[in-house]
Design a protein around this motif. Structure first.
Motif, PDB file in Angstrom:
ATOM      1  N   VAL A  71       0.918  -1.261  -0.011  1.00 54.01           N
ATOM      2  CA  VAL A  71      -0.140   0.107   0.084  1.00 54.01           C
ATOM      3  C   VAL A  71       0.886   1.380   0.047  1.00 54.01           C
ATOM      4  N   VAL A  72       0.770   1.874  -1.194  1.00 47.09           N
ATOM      5  CA  VAL A  72       1.652   3.297  -1.207  1.00 47.09           C
ATOM      6  C   VAL A  72       1.069   4.391  -0.694  1.00 47.09           C
ATOM      7  N   ASP A  73      -0.371   4.691  -0.688  1.00 49.99           N
ATOM      8  CA  ASP A  73      -1.054   5.649  -0.282  1.00 49.99           C
ATOM      9  C   ASP A  73      -2.456   5.191   0.124  1.00 49.99           C
ATOM     10  N   GLY A  74      -3.078   6.013   1.187  1.00 50.74           N
ATOM     11  CA  GLY A  74      -4.379   5.483   1.752  1.00 50.74           C
ATOM     12  C   GLY A  74      -4.313   4.285   2.769  1.00 50.74           C
ATOM     13  N   THR A  75      -5.555   4.082   3.014  1.00 52.57           N
ATOM     14  CA  THR A  75      -5.874   2.902   3.685  1.00 52.57           C
ATOM     15  C   THR A  75      -7.013   2.115   3.076  1.00 52.57           C
ATOM     16  N   VAL A  76      -6.868   0.719   3.049  1.00 55.32           N
ATOM     17  CA  VAL A  76      -7.689  -0.350   2.430  1.00 55.32           C
ATOM     18  C   VAL A  76      -7.870  -1.513   3.442  1.00 55.32           C
ATOM     19  N   SER A  77      -8.872  -2.142   3.276  1.00 53.60           N
ATOM     20  CA  SER A  77      -9.101  -3.406   3.844  1.00 53.60           C
ATOM     21  C   SER A  77      -8.744  -4.561   2.923  1.00 53.60           C
ATOM     22  N   ILE A  78      -7.986  -5.337   3.213  1.00 52.32           N
ATOM     23  CA  ILE A  78      -7.578  -6.679   2.251  1.00 52.32           C
ATOM     24  C   ILE A  78      -7.847  -7.727   2.886  1.00 52.32           C
ATOM     25  N   GLY A  79      -8.678  -8.317   2.478  1.00 54.17           N
ATOM     26  CA  GLY A  79      -9.242  -9.685   3.067  1.00 54.17           C
ATOM     27  C   GLY A  79      -9.851  -9.607   4.794  1.00 54.17           C
ATOM     28  N   GLY A  80     -10.387  -8.300   4.797  1.00 50.18           N
ATOM     29  CA  GLY A  80     -10.759  -7.953   5.997  1.00 50.18           C
ATOM     30  C   GLY A  80      -9.726  -7.368   7.281  1.00 50.18           C
ATOM     31  N   VAL A  81      -8.966  -7.296   6.396  1.00 51.60           N
ATOM     32  CA  VAL A  81      -7.609  -6.789   7.633  1.00 51.60           C
ATOM     33  C   VAL A  81      -7.185  -5.232   6.898  1.00 51.60           C
ATOM     34  N   GLU A  82      -7.237  -4.493   7.902  1.00 52.26           N
ATOM     35  CA  GLU A  82      -6.752  -2.950   7.488  1.00 52.26           C
ATOM     36  C   GLU A  82      -5.196  -2.856   7.173  1.00 52.26           C
ATOM     37  N   ALA A  83      -5.283  -2.314   6.134  1.00 48.59           N
ATOM     38  CA  ALA A  83      -3.521  -2.086   5.488  1.00 48.59           C
ATOM     39  C   ALA A  83      -3.640  -0.579   5.374  1.00 48.59           C
ATOM     40  N   THR A  84      -2.648   0.129   5.949  1.00 54.17           N
ATOM     41  CA  THR A  84      -2.238   1.430   5.725  1.00 54.17           C
ATOM     42  C   THR A  84      -1.060   1.738   4.726  1.00 54.17           C
ATOM     43  N   ALA A  85      -0.694   3.020   4.538  1.00 54.57           N
ATOM     44  CA  ALA A  85       0.458   3.001   3.816  1.00 54.57           C
ATOM     45  C   ALA A  85       1.591   2.619   4.243  1.00 54.57           C
ATOM     46  N   GLY A  86       2.554   2.124   3.423  1.00 62.29           N
ATOM     47  CA  GLY A  86       3.779   1.421   3.927  1.00 62.29           C
ATOM     48  C   GLY A  86       3.340  -0.113   4.414  1.00 62.29           C
ATOM     49  N   SER A  87       1.952  -0.644   4.423  1.00 65.63           N
ATOM     50  CA  SER A  87       1.879  -2.004   4.764  1.00 65.63           C
ATOM     51  C   SER A  87       1.758  -2.932   3.360  1.00 65.63           C
ATOM     52  N   TYR A  88       2.310  -4.138   3.947  1.00 69.69           N
ATOM     53  CA  TYR A  88       2.592  -5.161   2.957  1.00 69.69           C
ATOM     54  C   TYR A  88       1.493  -6.094   2.848  1.00 69.69           C
TER      55      TYR A  88
END
Length: 126
Positions: A71-88
């Motif tokens: 995740v380069v920018d922003g916040t997403v939920s991937i498979g029900g888990v939150e991932a913020t900028a910098g997350s893999y």
């Protein structure tokens, strides 16, 4: 970009990346995909996905491929888990997952690795 020579370093500036053509992922205009590179035999695909605020890439799985996402920018939920900028995030083959953007635009860098050149996913021309 996938037509770039394989025998030299290729660097795309931010301006060049901005000019690359994008296309809707799964036909959804709120999910834009830019194909950055594809190996000659199709066993590795690299790109950027940009999601509009609140956009949803509906639940699906890749029976014969792995997916790595940063995740380069922003916040997403991937498979029900939150991932913020910098997350893999790593999605193994066959695992159902949905990606949902938060309240701001999202940019994700991905590496998609099918087990064969012919595979099961809609990331563009592959």
């Amino acid at each position: 970009m996938s037509d770039a020579p394989q025998d030299k370093v290729t660097v795309l500036s931010a301006e060049a990346l901005a000019q690359l053509k994008s296309f809707p992922l799964h036909g959804d205009e709120r999910l834009q995909n830019k194909l950055l590179w594809k190996s000659p035999n199709g066993d590795t695909i690299v790109g950027l996905i940009q999601m509009a605020p609140g956009a949803r890439d509906v639940g699906h799985n890749h029976p014969s491929a792995t997916q790595h996402t940063w995740v380069v920018d922003g916040t997403v939920s991937i498979g029900g888990v939150e991932a913020t900028a910098g997350s893999y995030a790593f999605v193994p083959p066959g695992v159902d997952h949905e990606t949902v953007a938060g309240d701001e635009p999202v940019t994700m860098f991905y590496i998609y690795q099918p087990f064969a050149a012919e595979h099961d996913h809609d990331h563009g021309d592959h």
